[in-house]
Design a protein around this motif. Structure first.
Motif, PDB file in Angstrom:
ATOM      1  N   LEU A   1      49.052  38.193  30.785  1.00 22.13           N
ATOM      2  CA  LEU A   1      48.606  38.839  32.024  1.00 22.13           C
ATOM      3  C   LEU A   1      47.092  38.777  32.219  1.00 22.13           C
ATOM      4  O   LEU A   1      46.604  38.977  33.336  1.00 22.13           O
ATOM      5  CB  LEU A   1      49.096  40.281  32.067  1.00 22.13           C
ATOM      6  CG  LEU A   1      50.609  40.459  32.148  1.00 22.13           C
ATOM      7  CD1 LEU A   1      50.972  41.933  32.212  1.00 22.13           C
ATOM      8  CD2 LEU A   1      51.204  39.702  33.324  1.00 22.13           C
ATOM      9  N   ALA A   2      46.348  38.486  31.157  1.00 20.76           N
ATOM     10  CA  ALA A   2      44.887  38.367  31.280  1.00 20.76           C
ATOM     11  C   ALA A   2      44.506  37.269  32.264  1.00 20.76           C
ATOM     12  O   ALA A   2      43.422  37.305  32.855  1.00 20.76           O
ATOM     13  CB  ALA A   2      44.254  38.107  29.918  1.00 20.76           C
ATOM     14  N   THR A   3      45.405  36.312  32.482  1.00 23.62           N
ATOM     15  CA  THR A   3      45.110  35.242  33.436  1.00 23.62           C
ATOM     16  C   THR A   3      44.948  35.774  34.851  1.00 23.62           C
ATOM     17  O   THR A   3      44.340  35.113  35.691  1.00 23.62           O
ATOM     18  CB  THR A   3      46.204  34.157  33.422  1.00 23.62           C
ATOM     19  OG1 THR A   3      47.452  34.747  33.753  1.00 23.62           O
ATOM     20  CG2 THR A   3      46.298  33.482  32.072  1.00 23.62           C
ATOM     21  N   LEU A   4      45.464  36.973  35.119  1.00 21.01           N
ATOM     22  CA  LEU A   4      45.285  37.578  36.447  1.00 21.01           C
ATOM     23  C   LEU A   4      43.812  37.818  36.757  1.00 21.01           C
ATOM     24  O   LEU A   4      43.429  37.927  37.919  1.00 21.01           O
ATOM     25  CB  LEU A   4      46.045  38.904  36.544  1.00 21.01           C
ATOM     26  CG  LEU A   4      47.559  38.812  36.566  1.00 21.01           C
ATOM     27  CD1 LEU A   4      48.180  40.190  36.402  1.00 21.01           C
ATOM     28  CD2 LEU A   4      48.032  38.153  37.847  1.00 21.01           C
ATOM     29  N   CYS A   5      42.985  37.915  35.718  1.00 18.30           N
ATOM     30  CA  CYS A   5      41.561  38.199  35.901  1.00 18.30           C
ATOM     31  C   CYS A   5      40.687  36.951  35.825  1.00 18.30           C
ATOM     32  O   CYS A   5      39.458  37.062  35.725  1.00 18.30           O
ATOM     33  CB  CYS A   5      41.103  39.228  34.870  1.00 18.30           C
ATOM     34  SG  CYS A   5      41.872  40.832  35.120  1.00 18.30           S
ATOM     35  N   GLU A   6      41.300  35.766  35.860  1.00 20.95           N
ATOM     36  CA  GLU A   6      40.482  34.549  35.831  1.00 20.95           C
ATOM     37  C   GLU A   6      39.548  34.551  37.037  1.00 20.95           C
ATOM     38  O   GLU A   6      39.948  34.867  38.148  1.00 20.95           O
ATOM     39  CB  GLU A   6      41.364  33.303  35.822  1.00 20.95           C
ATOM     40  CG  GLU A   6      41.975  33.079  34.468  1.00 20.95           C
ATOM     41  CD  GLU A   6      42.557  31.687  34.295  1.00 20.95           C
ATOM     42  OE1 GLU A   6      42.375  30.830  35.178  1.00 20.95           O
ATOM     43  OE2 GLU A   6      43.194  31.476  33.249  1.00 20.95           O
ATOM     44  N   GLY A   7      38.307  34.217  36.772  1.00 19.89           N
ATOM     45  CA  GLY A   7      37.312  34.158  37.842  1.00 19.89           C
ATOM     46  C   GLY A   7      36.568  35.463  38.059  1.00 19.89           C
ATOM     47  O   GLY A   7      35.642  35.526  38.845  1.00 19.89           O
TER      48      GLY A   7
ATOM     49  N   GLY B   1      37.174  46.778  31.893  1.00 20.53           N
ATOM     50  CA  GLY B   1      36.723  47.192  30.567  1.00 20.53           C
ATOM     51  C   GLY B   1      35.952  46.128  29.813  1.00 20.53           C
ATOM     52  O   GLY B   1      35.492  46.376  28.715  1.00 20.53           O
ATOM     53  N   ALA B   2      35.823  44.935  30.406  1.00 23.04           N
ATOM     54  CA  ALA B   2      35.075  43.862  29.731  1.00 23.04           C
ATOM     55  C   ALA B   2      33.576  44.199  29.762  1.00 23.04           C
ATOM     56  O   ALA B   2      33.077  44.782  30.711  1.00 23.04           O
ATOM     57  CB  ALA B   2      35.321  42.537  30.422  1.00 23.04           C
ATOM     58  N   ALA B   3      32.897  43.810  28.699  1.00 23.55           N
ATOM     59  CA  ALA B   3      31.460  44.019  28.636  1.00 23.55           C
ATOM     60  C   ALA B   3      30.776  43.180  29.708  1.00 23.55           C
ATOM     61  O   ALA B   3      31.188  42.047  29.964  1.00 23.55           O
ATOM     62  CB  ALA B   3      30.940  43.640  27.258  1.00 23.55           C
ATOM     63  N   PRO B   4      29.764  43.734  30.370  1.00 18.46           N
ATOM     64  CA  PRO B   4      29.055  42.960  31.388  1.00 18.46           C
ATOM     65  C   PRO B   4      28.409  41.717  30.789  1.00 18.46           C
ATOM     66  O   PRO B   4      27.957  41.729  29.659  1.00 18.46           O
ATOM     67  CB  PRO B   4      27.982  43.917  31.924  1.00 18.46           C
ATOM     68  CG  PRO B   4      28.159  45.209  31.220  1.00 18.46           C
ATOM     69  CD  PRO B   4      29.220  45.053  30.175  1.00 18.46           C
ATOM     70  N   ALA B   5      28.389  40.658  31.570  1.00 19.29           N
ATOM     71  CA  ALA B   5      27.821  39.382  31.096  1.00 19.29           C
ATOM     72  C   ALA B   5      26.321  39.414  31.092  1.00 19.29           C
ATOM     73  O   ALA B   5      25.673  40.124  31.755  1.00 19.29           O
ATOM     74  CB  ALA B   5      28.319  38.249  31.972  1.00 19.29           C
TER      75      ALA B   5
END
Length: 87
Positions: free
Chosen positions: A72-78, A83-87
């Protein structure tokens, strides 16, 4: 200020399904047998005619022996996943 989340990338999820099925060389009938899902449901998922339910994707993750969260992580591609750390 209301923050609206980005749209999920259902195309990336669909492509992941196509890739996983292709890597295993499974037909729609074989995948239907392994998941208990209808062949038509699998075709509709791959062709983007339905997004599927959580139960559907759970069955697919088990059939492919892939962690559901990774699938399901592929839903966030792009865009960054929640909750991901900022780039």
């Amino acid at each position: 200020m209301t923050i609206i989340p980005p749209d999920p990338d259902f195309t990336a999820l669909r492509v992941a399904l196509v890739r996983l099925r292709g890597e295993r060389g499974w037909t729609f009938d074989e995948l239907a047998e392994r998941t208990g899902l209808a062949r038509r449901t699998l075709i509709d998922l791959e062709h983007g005619r339905t997004a599927g339910s959580l139960t559907t994707w759970h069955a697919l993750a088990h059939a492919f022996d892939v962690p559901l969260d990774r699938l399901l992580a592929t839903l966030c591609e792009g865009h960054p996943a929640p909750g991901a750390a900022p780039a």
